[in-house]
Design a protein around this motif. Structure first.
Motif, PDB file in Angstrom:
ATOM      1  N   SER A 158      69.984  12.273-152.388  1.00  0.00           N
ATOM      2  CA  SER A 158      70.753  12.715-151.221  1.00  0.00           C
ATOM      3  C   SER A 158      69.826  12.784-150.020  1.00  0.00           C
ATOM      4  CB  SER A 158      71.371  14.092-151.485  1.00  0.00           C
ATOM      5  OG  SER A 158      70.363  15.074-151.636  1.00  0.00           O
ATOM      6  N   TYR A 159      70.403  12.988-148.811  1.00  0.00           N
ATOM      7  CA  TYR A 159      69.565  13.123-147.610  1.00  0.00           C
ATOM      8  C   TYR A 159      68.583  14.269-147.782  1.00  0.00           C
ATOM      9  CZ  TYR A 159      73.935  10.984-145.910  1.00  0.00           C
ATOM     10  OH  TYR A 159      75.049  10.221-145.759  1.00  0.00           O
ATOM     11  N   LYS A 160      69.106  15.398-148.278  1.00  0.00           N
ATOM     12  CA  LYS A 160      68.286  16.606-148.401  1.00  0.00           C
ATOM     13  C   LYS A 160      67.127  16.386-149.367  1.00  0.00           C
ATOM     14  CE  LYS A 160      68.547  21.557-149.495  1.00  0.00           C
ATOM     15  NZ  LYS A 160      69.444  22.668-149.914  1.00  0.00           N
ATOM     16  N   LEU A 161      67.417  15.773-150.521  1.00  0.00           N
ATOM     17  CA  LEU A 161      66.369  15.532-151.514  1.00  0.00           C
ATOM     18  C   LEU A 161      65.326  14.557-150.971  1.00  0.00           C
ATOM     19  CD1 LEU A 161      65.226  16.008-154.315  1.00  0.00           C
ATOM     20  CD2 LEU A 161      66.729  14.207-155.191  1.00  0.00           C
ATOM     21  N   ASP A 162      65.763  13.511-150.274  1.00  0.00           N
ATOM     22  CA  ASP A 162      64.827  12.549-149.696  1.00  0.00           C
ATOM     23  C   ASP A 162      63.895  13.227-148.696  1.00  0.00           C
ATOM     24  OD1 ASP A 162      65.924  10.562-151.188  1.00  0.00           O
ATOM     25  OD2 ASP A 162      66.873   9.503-149.535  1.00  0.00           O
ATOM     26  N   LEU A 163      64.459  14.101-147.861  1.00  0.00           N
ATOM     27  CA  LEU A 163      63.652  14.811-146.868  1.00  0.00           C
ATOM     28  C   LEU A 163      62.638  15.732-147.540  1.00  0.00           C
ATOM     29  CD1 LEU A 163      63.075  15.463-143.921  1.00  0.00           C
ATOM     30  CD2 LEU A 163      64.887  17.187-144.005  1.00  0.00           C
ATOM     31  N   ILE A 164      63.082  16.437-148.574  1.00  0.00           N
ATOM     32  CA  ILE A 164      62.181  17.340-149.308  1.00  0.00           C
ATOM     33  C   ILE A 164      61.029  16.553-149.927  1.00  0.00           C
ATOM     34  CG2 ILE A 164      61.995  18.816-151.353  1.00  0.00           C
ATOM     35  CD1 ILE A 164      64.825  19.811-150.757  1.00  0.00           C
ATOM     36  N   LEU A 165      61.345  15.419-150.534  1.00  0.00           N
ATOM     37  CA  LEU A 165      60.315  14.617-151.197  1.00  0.00           C
ATOM     38  C   LEU A 165      59.332  14.024-150.191  1.00  0.00           C
ATOM     39  CD1 LEU A 165      62.436  12.797-153.936  1.00  0.00           C
ATOM     40  CD2 LEU A 165      60.875  14.714-154.228  1.00  0.00           C
ATOM     41  N   LEU A 166      59.824  13.596-149.023  1.00  0.00           N
ATOM     42  CA  LEU A 166      58.939  13.065-147.989  1.00  0.00           C
ATOM     43  C   LEU A 166      57.987  14.138-147.479  1.00  0.00           C
ATOM     44  CD1 LEU A 166      61.261  10.730-145.852  1.00  0.00           C
ATOM     45  CD2 LEU A 166      59.263  10.050-147.198  1.00  0.00           C
ATOM     46  N   LEU A 167      58.522  15.342-147.251  1.00  0.00           N
ATOM     47  CA  LEU A 167      57.691  16.447-146.769  1.00  0.00           C
ATOM     48  C   LEU A 167      56.658  16.864-147.823  1.00  0.00           C
ATOM     49  CD1 LEU A 167      60.373  18.640-144.943  1.00  0.00           C
ATOM     50  CD2 LEU A 167      58.636  17.161-143.912  1.00  0.00           C
ATOM     51  N   GLN A 168      57.094  16.906-149.092  1.00  0.00           N
ATOM     52  CA  GLN A 168      56.175  17.264-150.178  1.00  0.00           C
ATOM     53  C   GLN A 168      55.095  16.197-150.363  1.00  0.00           C
ATOM     54  OE1 GLN A 168      55.883  20.023-152.043  1.00  0.00           O
ATOM     55  NE2 GLN A 168      57.537  21.007-150.911  1.00  0.00           N
ATOM     56  N   ALA A 169      55.480  14.912-150.156  1.00  0.00           N
ATOM     57  CA  ALA A 169      54.509  13.825-150.270  1.00  0.00           C
ATOM     58  C   ALA A 169      53.445  13.941-149.181  1.00  0.00           C
ATOM     59  CB  ALA A 169      55.222  12.473-150.176  1.00  0.00           C
TER      60      ALA A 169
END
Length: 217
Positions: free
Chosen positions: A194-205
């Protein structure tokens, strides 16, 4: 009447879910294009410098080419800067598409990290050429771990989405994580993207990148 209302509500819910999925895919692709193009432009001097250093210090080839499985089962060439020694040129594998045949150095026990490869791997800069794969639409910024054709084993679910430069397995795992963990992490992303999960993963990366954990991958 109650049965008709129930059927109508289920149909509307299904259509709404399909519409959200299509919207997500479109926005995700636009985001991939904008970010990958911007980063390639921004890092073009660095890309040139790394290529020049590899050519001068370690010699050709500059890029490591892996034939991978993408969305829908299509094969593509995933690019990375070469970080290992190259004692001989061999055919890595026979790709599904003969037109994509490439020659590359096979990573064996005789191959070791080059001087340039040490800091490229430490700062994950060897993956920068994969932005070109993202721009071409073969990969995404966020997605499951890319599957190399050599020793390829995968479920059909993985073929529903594009592999990513980073993803759930890369962010929450490391190079010591088991193969089963990576498979479970990739499957979790596929089922919950989802948009939210993608954003979380990008920030965590990004957070993991700046921490520069030697065990990360």
């Amino acid at each position: 009447m109650e049965m008709q209302e129930l059927v109508r509500s289920r149909v509307e819910a299904r259509l709404s879910t399909r519409k959200r999925k299509v919207t997500y895919v479109v926005i995700k692709r636009v985001t991939d294009i904008v970010i990958s193009f911007s980063l390639l432009l921004l890092f073009s001097p660095l890309l040139w410098f790394i290529s020049y250093r590899l050519q001068k210090k370690e010699g050709a080839p500059i890029f490591d080419r892996n034939t991978c499985i993408g969305k829908g089962g299509d094969s593509f060439i995933m690019y990375s800067f070469r970080i290992m020694t190259n004692p001989s040129m061999v055919i890595r594998s026979i790709p599904l598409n003969p037109e994509l045949a490439v020659y590359s150095s096979r990573s064996t026990s005789s191959c070791i990290l080059t001087p340039t490869g040490i800091w490229l791997k430490r700062y994950h800069l060897y993956m920068l050429p994969r932005l070109w794969n993202v721009l071409k639409g073969e990969m995404s910024l966020v997605g499951p771990t890319p599957n190399i054709i050599e020793g390829y084993k995968s479920s059909l679910n993985r073929l529903q989405v594009k592999p990513g430069i980073t993803g759930y397995a890369q962010v929450f795992g490391n190079k010591e994580s088991s193969e089963q963990f990576r498979k479970n992490a990739d499957q979790f992303y596929i089922e919950n993207c989802s948009y939210k999960l993608d954003l979380i993963l990008l920030l965590q990366a990004l957070k993991k990148f700046f921490k520069n954990n030697p065990k990360s991958f």
